[in-house]
Design a protein around this motif. Structure first.
Motif, short mmCIF file in Angstrom:
data_model
loop_
_atom_site.label_atom_id
_atom_site.label_comp_id
_atom_site.label_asym_id
_atom_site.label_seq_id
_atom_site.Cartn_x
_atom_site.Cartn_y
_atom_site.Cartn_z
N LEU A 1 0.84 -1.20 0.00
CA LEU A 1 0.00 0.00 0.00
C LEU A 1 0.87 1.25 0.00
CD1 LEU A 1 -2.56 1.72 0.28
CD2 LEU A 1 -2.37 1.38 2.76
N TRP A 2 1.90 1.28 0.84
CA TRP A 2 2.82 2.41 0.89
C TRP A 2 3.41 2.65 -0.50
CZ3 TRP A 2 4.41 6.76 2.71
CH2 TRP A 2 5.70 7.22 2.45
N LEU A 3 3.77 1.60 -1.19
CA LEU A 3 4.35 1.74 -2.53
C LEU A 3 3.32 2.26 -3.53
CD1 LEU A 3 6.47 -1.54 -2.60
CD2 LEU A 3 7.18 0.77 -1.90
N VAL A 4 2.08 1.77 -3.44
CA VAL A 4 1.01 2.25 -4.33
C VAL A 4 0.83 3.75 -4.16
CG1 VAL A 4 -1.50 2.20 -4.71
CG2 VAL A 4 -0.22 0.05 -4.49
N LEU A 5 0.91 4.24 -2.92
CA LEU A 5 0.70 5.67 -2.66
C LEU A 5 1.72 6.57 -3.34
CD1 LEU A 5 -0.38 5.54 1.09
CD2 LEU A 5 -1.85 5.87 -0.92
N HIS A 6 2.82 6.01 -3.78
CA HIS A 6 3.78 6.79 -4.56
C HIS A 6 3.22 7.15 -5.93
CE1 HIS A 6 6.50 5.23 -1.49
NE2 HIS A 6 7.46 6.02 -1.93
N PHE A 7 2.28 6.35 -6.40
CA PHE A 7 1.75 6.50 -7.76
C PHE A 7 0.29 6.93 -7.80
CE2 PHE A 7 5.07 3.27 -7.83
CZ PHE A 7 5.94 3.80 -8.77
N VAL B 1 4.05 4.20 7.42
CA VAL B 1 5.45 4.12 6.98
C VAL B 1 6.02 5.53 6.84
CG1 VAL B 1 6.97 3.42 5.07
CG2 VAL B 1 5.18 1.87 5.86
N TRP B 2 5.18 6.48 6.54
CA TRP B 2 5.62 7.86 6.38
C TRP B 2 6.38 8.35 7.61
CZ3 TRP B 2 3.95 11.43 9.87
CH2 TRP B 2 2.79 11.14 10.59
N ARG B 3 6.00 7.90 8.80
CA ARG B 3 6.69 8.34 10.03
C ARG B 3 8.16 7.96 9.99
NH1 ARG B 3 4.28 4.98 13.92
NH2 ARG B 3 5.73 5.88 15.40
N LEU B 4 8.45 6.73 9.61
CA LEU B 4 9.84 6.27 9.53
C LEU B 4 10.56 6.95 8.37
CD1 LEU B 4 12.26 4.49 10.17
CD2 LEU B 4 11.08 2.59 9.01
N VAL B 5 9.91 7.08 7.24
CA VAL B 5 10.54 7.72 6.08
C VAL B 5 10.93 9.16 6.41
CG1 VAL B 5 10.17 8.48 3.71
CG2 VAL B 5 9.50 6.17 4.39
N GLU B 6 10.07 9.89 7.10
CA GLU B 6 10.43 11.25 7.49
C GLU B 6 11.67 11.26 8.37
OE1 GLU B 6 6.91 13.14 9.13
OE2 GLU B 6 6.45 14.01 7.17
N VAL B 7 11.80 10.32 9.28
CA VAL B 7 12.98 10.23 10.14
C VAL B 7 14.23 9.99 9.28
CG1 VAL B 7 14.16 8.79 11.88
CG2 VAL B 7 11.79 9.51 12.24
N ILE C 1 4.07 10.43 1.22
CA ILE C 1 3.93 10.86 2.62
C ILE C 1 2.63 11.62 2.80
CG2 ILE C 1 4.86 12.44 4.36
CD1 ILE C 1 7.70 11.64 3.34
N LYS C 2 2.37 12.56 1.93
CA LYS C 2 1.14 13.37 2.01
C LYS C 2 -0.10 12.48 1.93
CE LYS C 2 -1.22 17.16 -0.42
NZ LYS C 2 -2.48 16.47 -0.62
N ARG C 3 -0.12 11.58 0.96
CA ARG C 3 -1.28 10.69 0.80
C ARG C 3 -1.48 9.78 2.01
NH1 ARG C 3 0.15 9.29 -5.49
NH2 ARG C 3 -0.93 11.10 -6.41
N ALA C 4 -0.39 9.24 2.53
CA ALA C 4 -0.48 8.33 3.68
C ALA C 4 -1.01 9.07 4.91
CB ALA C 4 0.87 7.71 3.97
N LYS C 5 -0.58 10.30 5.11
CA LYS C 5 -1.04 11.08 6.26
C LYS C 5 -2.54 11.36 6.18
CE LYS C 5 3.18 13.61 7.43
NZ LYS C 5 3.81 14.95 7.47
N GLU C 6 -3.07 11.43 4.98
CA GLU C 6 -4.49 11.75 4.79
C GLU C 6 -5.41 10.54 4.94
OE1 GLU C 6 -4.44 13.58 0.93
OE2 GLU C 6 -3.69 15.49 1.74
N LEU C 7 -4.87 9.33 4.96
CA LEU C 7 -5.69 8.13 5.08
C LEU C 7 -6.21 7.99 6.52
CD1 LEU C 7 -3.62 5.48 3.09
CD2 LEU C 7 -5.81 6.50 2.41
N PRO C 8 -7.48 7.65 6.67
CA PRO C 8 -7.99 7.38 8.03
C PRO C 8 -7.49 6.02 8.52
CG PRO C 8 -9.71 7.02 6.41
CD PRO C 8 -8.52 7.53 5.65
N ALA C 9 -7.70 5.74 9.78
CA ALA C 9 -7.32 4.44 10.34
C ALA C 9 -8.14 3.35 9.67
CB ALA C 9 -7.56 4.43 11.84
N GLY C 10 -7.60 2.15 9.63
CA GLY C 10 -8.30 1.02 9.03
C GLY C 10 -7.68 0.65 7.70
N ASN C 11 -8.41 -0.09 6.92
CA ASN C 11 -7.93 -0.56 5.61
C ASN C 11 -8.51 0.33 4.54
OD1 ASN C 11 -7.85 -1.89 3.08
ND2 ASN C 11 -7.74 -3.88 4.06
N PRO C 12 -7.66 0.99 3.76
CA PRO C 12 -6.20 0.98 3.75
C PRO C 12 -5.62 2.09 4.63
CG PRO C 12 -6.96 2.20 1.84
CD PRO C 12 -8.19 1.74 2.60
#
Length: 187
Positions: free
Chosen positions: A115-121, A177-183, A162-173
């Motif tokens: 899912l994290w990889l899909v969010l890149h595209f 991962v954005w937290r670690l990537v930012e670090v 990162i932007k897309r992942a932050k906007e997703l609500p809890a649950g599926n999907p």
């Protein structure tokens, strides 16, 4: 809470052109349950962005991965430790509680890391039935995707992911991962 040995970066006493350069802090330890994809992504990101990362892979439950990360963590070698896990059929709440007790950053993707990889595209917000379904979604953007990847295909899209992942609500999907990537991007 993530275990951190140093709170601030050290400065290099040598200067270039009159400017002082910051030294990067020690390594970030990443333990993942994924054999190929996650290590390839994080090692690739580390090479491109010169982050000091040690990626370890171990096939186990998220809770046991947290304990494993804690067992191999040494403050002399690492500044922080993280576990990257998929939801699958695991008890993620038990893993979160263990991560809190052990001081390990826990990064969870629901249903899986792809899912994290899909969010890149794509800004994908619909339910994903399984890891296999997530791989099929990713293959639409990376034809022939088979769990092996070249990080270069993702690098110029990291900020949008990162932007897309932050906007997703809890649950599926969802993925944090954005937290670690930012670090890692700050390292």
């Amino acid at each position: 809470m993530i275990v951190a040995k140093r709170d601030k970066k050290r400065e290099n006493t040598q200067s270039r052109g009159g400017r002082r350069c910051e030294l990067r802090p020690g390594h970030v330890l990443i333990v993942t349950g994924g054999r190929c994809t996650e290590p390839a992504y994080f090692n690739g990101l580390a090479r491109v962005h010169r982050a000091r990362v040690k990626v370890r892979q171990k096939t186990d439950s998220p809770e046991k991965l947290v304990r494993y990360a804690k067992s191999i963590f040494t403050e002399d070698e690492y500044d922080s430790m993280w576990c990257v896990v998929d939801v699958d059929e695991f008890d993620i709440e038990a893993a979160r509680a263990e991560a809190d007790r052990q001081g390990v950053g826990l990064v969870v993707s629901d249903p899986c890391f792809e899912l994290w990889l899909v969010l890149h595209f794509a800004d994908h917000r619909g339910h994903i039935d399984s890891g296999k379904a997530a791989c099929k979604l990713l293959a639409k953007h990376l034809p022939g995707y088979d769990k092996k990847l070249d990080y270069a295909a993702f690098d110029d899209r990291v900020e949008v992911a990162i932007k897309r992942a932050k906007e997703l609500p809890a649950g599926n999907p969802s993925t944090d991962v954005w937290r670690l990537v930012e670090v890692l991007l700050r390292h």
